[in-house]
Scaffold this active site. Structure first.
Site, mmCIF file in Angstrom:
data_model
loop_
_atom_site.group_PDB
_atom_site.id
_atom_site.type_symbol
_atom_site.label_atom_id
_atom_site.label_comp_id
_atom_site.label_asym_id
_atom_site.label_seq_id
_atom_site.Cartn_x
_atom_site.Cartn_y
_atom_site.Cartn_z
ATOM 1 N N TYR A 133 -25.081 -19.719 -8.257
ATOM 2 C CA TYR A 133 -25.428 -18.951 -7.056
ATOM 3 C C TYR A 133 -26.427 -17.863 -7.431
ATOM 4 O O TYR A 133 -26.129 -16.998 -8.256
ATOM 5 C CB TYR A 133 -24.178 -18.326 -6.440
ATOM 6 C CG TYR A 133 -24.469 -17.341 -5.329
ATOM 7 C CD1 TYR A 133 -25.146 -17.747 -4.185
ATOM 8 C CD2 TYR A 133 -24.075 -16.012 -5.423
ATOM 9 C CE1 TYR A 133 -25.425 -16.848 -3.161
ATOM 10 C CE2 TYR A 133 -24.333 -15.112 -4.403
ATOM 11 C CZ TYR A 133 -25.011 -15.532 -3.282
ATOM 12 O OH TYR A 133 -25.294 -14.642 -2.281
ATOM 13 N N ARG A 175 -24.641 -17.069 7.601
ATOM 14 C CA ARG A 175 -23.768 -15.929 7.288
ATOM 15 C C ARG A 175 -23.815 -14.927 8.436
ATOM 16 O O ARG A 175 -24.894 -14.601 8.943
ATOM 17 C CB ARG A 175 -24.229 -15.268 5.994
ATOM 18 C CG ARG A 175 -23.571 -13.920 5.714
ATOM 19 C CD ARG A 175 -24.008 -13.356 4.392
ATOM 20 N NE ARG A 175 -24.126 -11.910 4.447
ATOM 21 C CZ ARG A 175 -24.494 -11.143 3.425
ATOM 22 N NH1 ARG A 175 -24.781 -11.691 2.261
ATOM 23 N NH2 ARG A 175 -24.591 -9.830 3.570
#
Length: 297
Positions: free
Chosen positions: A48, A162
């Site tokens: 990530y 998100r």
């Protein structure tokens, strides 16, 4: 692992395969190519690229929207080139309106990432675990997600929506937004910064079956540090550990510098560090020497 001569891989298809598995995928954060290689060496299937860590490492400043799209994408490109596992990258707000999102998605895709997440904060954004955030209208974010889905050339690129609305408008609004973002075509949903285990469970329950879910295990952040087994039981598909590597590196460098400051040399710290040879082996010197033998003049 991150070799100069790599065989073609399909990291996006691999990421989708992993996310479809029965257990949550764990993805530690990397802030540069070296930390990404360490994540891969440790045996993790996904890296990530943390925006918080990228900002800290590139300019030594907090994650408050100071980096441009070009700086973030350039870091993503270097990280992708260093590893063979899929990379999921922070793409902040998309760096503007829906038209900007089109270019952002295509540029990240060209950089080779397997997935990105886009958030509904007002630009300049802030780290999701900081105070003082603001969010754009849900309709604006829906439009940006439609643009993101239309912009990708590879349908396997994972687009994660998100929402930071929980801290601004409450958890009900965040869940409502997440549903709308799934309808707009997001592949995964990421409700940022729930502040209790009950809230985490509620997100999982109410969004079950809507889209696969992301859990941000932000080290020291506002979300409770619940065990991975519990996260899996709740049904989250992806768990991010965004800044642990950055914090560990900071602690280790501080310790080394304190030794040098106290003793005048780093000698006392060396037994706890990789040797010069170990480190050069890790970053690929043997491969370079082999290539020199094959093709050098």
């Amino acid at each position: 692992m991150g070799k100069l001569l790599r065989q073609p891989t399909a990291p996006r298809a691999r990421l989708r395969e992993l996310l479809a598995g029965p257990q949550p995928v764990t993805a530690p954060g990397a802030y540069d190519a070296l930390s990404a290689r360490l994540v891969e060496e440790a045996g993790f299937d996904v890296v990530y690229m943390t925006g918080f860590g990228t900002t800290a490492s590139l300019i030594g400043r907090p994650d408050v929207g100071l980096l441009s799209a070009a700086e973030m994408i350039d870091n993503a490109r270097r990280i992708v080139a260093a590893v063979d596992v899929p990379v999921i990258a922070d793409a902040d707000t998309g760096y503007g309106n829906a038209i900007n999102v089109v270019r952002t998605v295509q540029a990240y895709e060209q950089a080779g990432v397997a997935g990105i997440h886009l958030e509904d904060q007002v630009m300049p954004k802030k780290c999701g675990h900081m105070s003082g955030k603001a969010v754009v209208p849900a309709e604006e974010m829906v439009g940006k997600l439609h643009a993101a889905v239309a912009a990708r050339r590879d349908p396997d690129l994972v687009i994660i929506a998100r929402t930071d609305a929980a801290a601004v408008e409450g958890l009900d609004a965040a869940i409502t937004r997440a549903r709308a973002y799934a309808e707009a075509g997001a592949d995964m949903l990421f409700v940022e910064a729930p502040t209790s285990e009950d809230d985490i469970a509620r997100v999982a329950q109410e969004l079950k079956g809507v889209a696969p879910l992301v859990f941000n295990w932000a080290e020291g952040g506002r979300t409770p540090p619940i065990p991975l087994e519990r996260i899996g039981d709740l049904g989250f598909a992806l768990v991010l550990y965004p800044i642990g590597t950055l914090l560990a590196a900071t602690a280790a460098i501080r310790s080394l510098l304190a030794t040098i400051r106290a003793d005048g040399t780093p000698a006392a710290a060396l037994p706890g560090l990789p040797s010069f040879g170990e480190f050069t082996d890790f970053i690929g010197l043997p491969e370079v020497l082999d290539l020199e033998q094959r093709w050098g003049s």
